[in-house]
Design a protein around this motif. Structure first.
Motif: not given
Length: 227
Positions: A136-142, A144-151, A175-177, A182-185
């Motif tokens: 999910t993290h890579q898909r959010a980066l690919d 170009k989302d401005s936010e991500h998270g957890v449910s 520049g996020d990987t 993942a760490a932030r989530v």
């Protein structure tokens, strides 16, 4: 995020909810739940931790907290149905009020889900309904989302498709990987899973007609929002 402690005192007259946690890995969400339990954050008791991987570090975390553990290796079973039947039997023996999936990397059969419907919670590292499944993290980066998270959501027969109870958002920076994200989530996961567990233990949260209901209010698609 507010803690919604208005009903906190309602817990004390009730027996603690019996909680079973299923996991496959290191168990960082289990640790957050153990810490919350030890701090009496919710009126529940983790009575058993079950893993499909005998070497999962989450089992060690449970043992260190004097919680009963069970290793049920999925490789010992020929079919998903056989495994889930055995898993269901093991869970039923603990007489659980709530079953928490904390990084349990198995797709559950419809029969299993039906047996425990309304008692099954899962945490998924995306803002559902976005990015069901893996990576999910890579898909959010690919994307170009401005936010991500957890449910946190109730589990239904549809993979990562049950009604959402609570989400937490994190920003995505240039520049996020996937590891940064993942760490932030993870940090947010460890906040919201104990909170949702608390609501369930207070009898404030239930699943009704395939919707999440909190304090008798049907929650919207993205779950509870404190804003």
């Amino acid at each position: 995020m507010e803690n919604n402690d208005t009903n906190a005192h309602a817990d004390h007259g009730n027996a603690p909810k019996r909680i079973v946690v299923l996991l496959s890995g290191s168990g960082s969400n289990l640790q957050a739940l153990i810490d919350a339990q030890q701090n009496a954050f919710f009126n529940g008791k983790i009575v058993c931790v079950i893993s499909n991987r005998p070497d999962a570090y989450g089992l060690t975390r449970a043992q260190q907290a004097n919680i009963e553990t069970l290793s049920l290796d999925h490789k010992a079973y020929n079919t998903r149905e056989q495994y889930d039947a055995e898993l269901a039997k093991a869970i039923e023996n603990t007489k659980p009020d709530l079953i928490i999936l904390a990084g349990f990397m198995r797709i559950l059969t419809p029969e299993f889900v039906a047996k425990f419907k309304g008692k099954l919670l899962n945490i998924h590292p995306s803002l559902l309904p976005k990015y069901q499944g893996l990576h999910t993290h890579q898909r959010a980066l690919d994307a170009k989302d401005s936010e991500h998270g957890v449910s946190v959501h109730f589990v239904t027969e549809e993979l990562d498709g049950g009604p959402v109870i609570l989400q937490a958002k994190v920003p995505i920076f240039d520049g996020d990987t996937a590891e940064d994200l993942a760490a932030r989530v993870h940090e947010q996961e460890h906040r919201i899973y104990p909170l949702v567990t608390k609501w369930f233990c207070q009898d404030r949260l239930l699943m009704q007609n395939d919707s999440a209901v909190l304090d008798n209010n049907k929650l919207p698609q993205q779950g509870y929002a404190s804003e």
